[in-house]
Scaffold this active site. Sequence first.
Site, PDB file in Angstrom:
ATOM      1  CE  LYS A  53      49.229  34.678  33.631  1.00  0.00           C
ATOM      2  NZ  LYS A  53      50.289  35.188  34.501  1.00  0.00           N
ATOM      3  CD  GLN A  97      52.467  33.657  37.003  1.00  0.00           C
ATOM      4  OE1 GLN A  97      52.186  33.694  35.809  1.00  0.00           O
ATOM      5  NE2 GLN A  97      51.710  34.230  37.926  1.00  0.00           N
ATOM      6  CG  ASP A 120      52.718  40.188  32.904  1.00  0.00           C
ATOM      7  OD1 ASP A 120      51.503  40.124  32.624  1.00  0.00           O
ATOM      8  OD2 ASP A 120      53.293  39.378  33.650  1.00  0.00           O
TER       9      ASP A 120
END
Length: 294
Positions: A53, A97, A120
């Site tokens: 990322k 994460q 997200d």
Amino acid sequence: MTAKIIDGNAVARHVRDEWKKRVEALKARGITPGLAVIIVGNNPASRVYVRNKVKACAEVGLHSETHEFAVDTAEEPVIARIEELNRNPRIHGILVQLPLPPQLETRQLLGAISIEKDVDGFHLYNVGALVVGENNIFPPCTPYGVQCLLEYEHIPIEGQNVVVVGASNIVGKPMALMLMAKDATVSICHVKTRDLAQYTILADILIVAAGCPGLVTAPMVKRGAVVIDVGINRLPDGRLAGDVDFDSVKEKASYITPVPGGVGPMTVTMLICNTVAAAERNAAKNAKNIPVST
Ligand code: NAP
């Protein structure tokens, strides 16, 4: 029939090039889109995902920063960091994460992220907005990537029978909602679905996200179907494989995604898109707040 193999790397490159122009337009106004990634613990797969990322952000010209916490960190310091990042004007997107160590409540941490920075798309607000068909949201990155692949290949969605195998919160369920919003007729299958093949055989578009290598074989697929394989499985010999038996199914499908090189490259690309979109929305909001001089 041999299917057209959808090249996720090529589509991802194309999408990134398009969004790079939007990054440059923001930079011309003095705004660099910024992403903050929070990682707790040492899960090796998570570390690889975070590295990818950060690398993708650099390629497209975004600022990114990684906030690391030890595996035994309590909830409070992580939430305090999220709140700091919520206030930080250089940061437009925040992601935590997953998976998290067991002492941390995923829902609590995701709920602490400002909905305007939830790139997200896992905050309950964004999930609910997806359910009611709100447009101005951050779609979760993996299903957003699948939708983007379908659109790039001009595959019609409206009125199509779509079967999604897998009902997780991060892939299967949002995928089904996104395609319902595009007027597909969607069925969702899961572990307890009886006779999976009786559903998959009806699919014009079959999306498989179960995490079971070789789950979908050629007899389960309608001739000419579009087959999107989201699964990523490490085989005992070290190779990566999807959930679809690629070699047999490609002889029956009209389109198919490979693993690796299909959906995978799109996921991180859509994270970039969501972060840039967050920066654009923030800039538009700030512009409205500037008093007009007379
Ligand atoms: P997950 O949370 O484990 O969910 C798997 C889903 O598949 C569950 O809904 C489960 O049903 C269902 N399932 C499992 N075995 C099945 C079977 N034999 N028949 C029918 N349904 C079955 O996994 P996930 O996070 O959604 O990920 C799914 C796969 O996609 C994994 O291989 C993962 O590595 C991959 N993935 C890829 C990307 C990418 O960027 N390409 C991103 C995310 C995930 P129940 O709900 O009944 O348990």
